[in-house]
Design an enzyme around this catalytic site. Structure first.
Site, PDB file in Angstrom:
ATOM      1  N   ASP A  39       0.841  -1.208   0.000  1.00  0.00           N
ATOM      2  CA  ASP A  39       0.000   0.000   0.000  1.00  0.00           C
ATOM      3  C   ASP A  39       0.873   1.255   0.000  1.00  0.00           C
ATOM      4  O   ASP A  39       0.360   2.378  -0.026  1.00  0.00           O
ATOM      5  CB  ASP A  39      -1.029  -0.006   1.132  1.00  0.00           C
ATOM      6  CG  ASP A  39      -0.414  -0.073   2.503  1.00  0.00           C
ATOM      7  OD1 ASP A  39       0.834  -0.145   2.607  1.00  0.00           O
ATOM      8  OD2 ASP A  39      -1.170  -0.051   3.502  1.00  0.00           O
ATOM      9  N   ASP A  78      -0.900  -6.080   0.246  1.00  0.00           N
ATOM     10  CA  ASP A  78      -1.254  -5.474   1.534  1.00  0.00           C
ATOM     11  C   ASP A  78      -2.753  -5.336   1.706  1.00  0.00           C
ATOM     12  O   ASP A  78      -3.458  -4.906   0.780  1.00  0.00           O
ATOM     13  CB  ASP A  78      -0.663  -4.054   1.613  1.00  0.00           C
ATOM     14  CG  ASP A  78       0.719  -4.040   2.226  1.00  0.00           C
ATOM     15  OD1 ASP A  78       1.030  -4.932   3.029  1.00  0.00           O
ATOM     16  OD2 ASP A  78       1.490  -3.114   1.898  1.00  0.00           O
ATOM     17  N   GLU A 169      10.051  -3.767   9.930  1.00  0.00           N
ATOM     18  CA  GLU A 169      10.357  -2.472   9.308  1.00  0.00           C
ATOM     19  C   GLU A 169      10.991  -1.502  10.291  1.00  0.00           C
ATOM     20  O   GLU A 169      10.455  -1.261  11.380  1.00  0.00           O
ATOM     21  CB  GLU A 169       9.063  -1.854   8.714  1.00  0.00           C
ATOM     22  CG  GLU A 169       9.345  -0.513   8.052  1.00  0.00           C
ATOM     23  CD  GLU A 169       8.245  -0.035   7.102  1.00  0.00           C
ATOM     24  OE1 GLU A 169       7.269  -0.780   6.869  1.00  0.00           O
ATOM     25  OE2 GLU A 169       8.375   1.092   6.598  1.00  0.00           O
TER      26      GLU A 169
HETATM   27  O1  KIV Z   1       3.632  -1.076   1.491  1.00  0.00           O
HETATM   28  C1  KIV Z   1       4.806  -1.452   1.402  1.00  0.00           C
HETATM   29  O2  KIV Z   1       5.501  -1.208   0.404  1.00  0.00           O
HETATM   30  C2  KIV Z   1       5.362  -2.205   2.509  1.00  0.00           C
HETATM   31  C3  KIV Z   1       6.845  -2.361   2.529  1.00  0.00           C
HETATM   32  C4  KIV Z   1       7.457  -1.101   2.992  1.00  0.00           C
HETATM   33  C5  KIV Z   1       7.270  -3.518   3.340  1.00  0.00           C
HETATM   34  O3  KIV Z   1       4.664  -2.622   3.366  1.00  0.00           O
END
Ligand code: KIV
Length: 251
Positions: A39, A78, A169
């Protein structure tokens, strides 16, 4: 397709974000293990301030584009914020994303009710601990001082509630190392140092496209400069009458 990873000291897992068909097609020719329809597209693709406004319809759309470009790859998508606040919404949204082409979904945090609802319905999911962009008030590293125990517990919970893998993260390297040693599921780091079982980066950041990037990013290309120069050359050649040339003309 084998969609689960085991921890291996000899082979690290590689993950990149991917939002569109053409990038997915290129990635599909590489050995990259996982494409993440993150996301983060809310920020790098849509130009929003955060990931919080991204909708399930948008995640479905981008998942379909990436699946079309990479039919054989593992795709993790996500769960956007608005779908990951209650168990039934998370289950429904996950099913829609899997229907759209996701292999599994990723969800931030360690909410027991929501994660166990996914696990009970056999929806494969990846966890996410440390800095959680959907709820964070800043993008500073997490897991320092008293927060160390919070992130450690978050990670243990995520494994216990059924995740097959976990993204860590923006946490200190030494904490990521301990989590990686204590968990049976693979850890994928982003700003979490060298000892995770794998790494993930936002594709735009590693390609050197736009936005100011955090310290943990390594740029493997400077596409911003390449695109800028290409557009300027195009303009110049139009002005000079060099483009279109003989080879670009229908007879
Ligand atoms: O949304 C995303 O790109 C992520 C990464 C930063 C792991 O969750």
């Amino acid at each position: 397709m084998d969609t689960t990873f085991s921890k291996s000291k000899s082979k690290k897992i590689s993950m990149i974000t991917c939002y569109d068909f053409q990038t997915a097609q290129i990635a599909a020719k590489t050995e990259v293990d996982v494409l993440l329809v993150g996301d983060s597209l809310g920020m790098v693709f849509q130009g929003k301030e955060s990931t919080r406004e991204v909708t399930i319809e948008q995640m479905i759309y981008h998942t379909e584009c990436v699946r079309r470009g990479a039919p054989e790859k593992i795709i993790t998508t996500d769960l956007p914020l608005h779908t990951s606040l209650d168990p039934q919404k998370a289950v429904d949204a996950s099913r829609r994303l899997i229907e759209a082409g996701a292999t599994n979904v990723k969800i931030e945090g360690n909410n027991r009710e929501i994660l166990t609802a996914l696990a009970e319905r056999k929806i494969p999911f990846v966890g996410h601990a440390g800095l959680l962009p959907q709820s964070a008030t800043d993008y500073k590293p997490k897991g320092r001082g008293e927060d160390r125990q919070v992130v450690l517990q978050q990670s243990l919970d995520i494994q216990e509630f059924g995740a097959s893998m976990i993204v860590l993260e923006c946490i200190p390297e030494e904490l990521a190392k301990e989590i990686t040693q204590r968990l049976e599921i693979p850890t994928i780091g982003i700003g979490a140092g060298r000892f995770c079982d794998g790494q993930v980066l936002v594709i735009n950041d590693l390609l050197g496209l736009g936005r100011k990037v955090p310290k943990f990013v390594k740029k493997y290309a400077n596409l911003e400069e390449i695109i800028y120069n290409a557009i300027n050359n195009y303009i110049l050649e139009i002005e000079k009458g060099v483009f279109p040339g003989q080879e670009n003309i229908y007879k």
